[in-house]
Design a protein around this motif. Structure first.
Motif, PDB file in Angstrom:
ATOM      1  N   SER A 242      -3.517 -43.696 -23.845  1.00 11.78           N
ATOM      2  CA  SER A 242      -4.476 -42.846 -24.542  1.00 11.78           C
ATOM      3  C   SER A 242      -5.754 -42.685 -23.730  1.00 11.78           C
ATOM      4  N   GLU A 262      -9.451 -38.100 -29.442  1.00 13.49           N
ATOM      5  CA  GLU A 262      -8.494 -39.038 -28.846  1.00 13.49           C
ATOM      6  C   GLU A 262      -7.190 -38.304 -28.580  1.00 13.49           C
ATOM      7  N   GLU A 263      -6.542 -38.682 -27.491  1.00 16.57           N
ATOM      8  CA  GLU A 263      -5.288 -38.028 -27.089  1.00 16.57           C
ATOM      9  C   GLU A 263      -4.317 -39.080 -26.562  1.00 16.57           C
ATOM     10  N   GLU A 264      -3.052 -38.967 -26.920  1.00 15.93           N
ATOM     11  CA  GLU A 264      -2.025 -39.901 -26.465  1.00 15.93           C
ATOM     12  C   GLU A 264      -0.974 -39.162 -25.656  1.00 15.93           C
TER      13      GLU A 264
END
Length: 273
Positions: A242, A262-264
């Motif tokens: 992430s 937030e980014e995964e």
């Protein structure tokens, strides 16, 4: 005239200022022979109205140390061979001090010297500072009665091109007015007369704007993405990593909301722990 105080929080840079230079509005130069056809000087009321509010300019609006405020009102009636400032020309030291620091003493000395040496400045007027971004301050001046000076002028800040600037609003084609100057001739009863077409209410020398201040939409601004974190997951199976970002400017007045922070992404674990 009025100038915004120069020290703002978070590096906001507002350099826009207004200085009254009423060219050719006074009577005969000092020391000239009086003319038998001369008319008495007319009295005018000049009012500066600040419109620098959190609703109209929400981005980095200065609330503390110091808050949004305007310097004192300062100007002069003078002949056409003198000017306080001209576009695309360097300013005097006095005007620079007034624009950058709100200090008026050096500029007042320059105007007084022009009156004594050049006989060009016929009268200097001033009024107290406005302690907030919105508010009014006013003064009176004398000028030859043959001049028609009734006017309302709105002042706008320039539209900067850099996102870090406090007045960067890319969605707007033009910024709302940050201030207004109203100059009206006073009657014998010292009550200001304003033509109805100006849309202003008048009470004595007090000039009240009948329109509410506009609300400027402020879009959310976020930082760049951080680096990807470690790939976490069990041995022999795909993991996940992430990255994050944070909000730099929160939206206001129905501006664009903030995107995800937030980014995964899937990944293969480098080792099994």
């Amino acid at each position: 005239m009025g100038a915004p105080r120069p020290v703002f929080p978070r590096g906001a840079a507002l350099w826009a200022f207004l200085l009254a230079s009423l060219g050719s509005v006074a009577g005969q130069p000092l020391g000239a022979e009086p003319m038998c056809t001369a008319q008495p000087l007319a009295r005018y009321s000049i009012t500066f109205t600040g419109k620098w509010s959190q609703a109209s300019f929400p981005k980095q609006y200065p609330l503390f140390r110091p808050p949004a405020q305007w310097s004192s009102l300062l100007g002069a009636a003078h002949s056409s061979d003198y000017s306080l400032w001209r576009k695309d020309q360097y300013v005097s030291n006095g005007l620079r001090e007034f624009a950058e620091r709100g200090e008026a003493w050096a500029l007042m000395r320059e105007m007084e010297a022009a009156g004594e040496r050049l006989q060009s400045v016929h009268g200097v007027f001033s009024a107290p500072a406005v302690p907030s971004g919105t508010g009014q301050t006013s003064s009176e001046l004398e000028a030859h009665s043959r001049h028609s000076l009734d006017t309302v002028t709105e002042i706008t800040a320039s539209s900067p091109s850099h996102p870090a600037n406090s007045f960067y609003y890319p969605r707007l084609k033009a910024l709302p007015p940050i201030a207004k100057v109203t100059l009206v001739r006073l009657r014998q009863s010292s009550r200001a007369f304003v033509p109805p077409a100006l849309g202003l209410g008048v009470g004595g020398n007090e000039i009240v704007d009948s329109l509410p201040d506009p609300e400027t939409p402020l879009d959310c601004e976020v930082s760049l993405w951080s680096s990807w974190g470690l790939c976490a997951g069990p041995c022999g199976r795909p993991g996940a990593k992430s990255r994050t970002r944070y909000v730099r400017v929160r939206p206001a007045n129905h501006g664009a909301p903030c995107p995800p922070l937030e980014e995964e992404a899937p990944c293969e674990p480098d080792n099994c722990v």
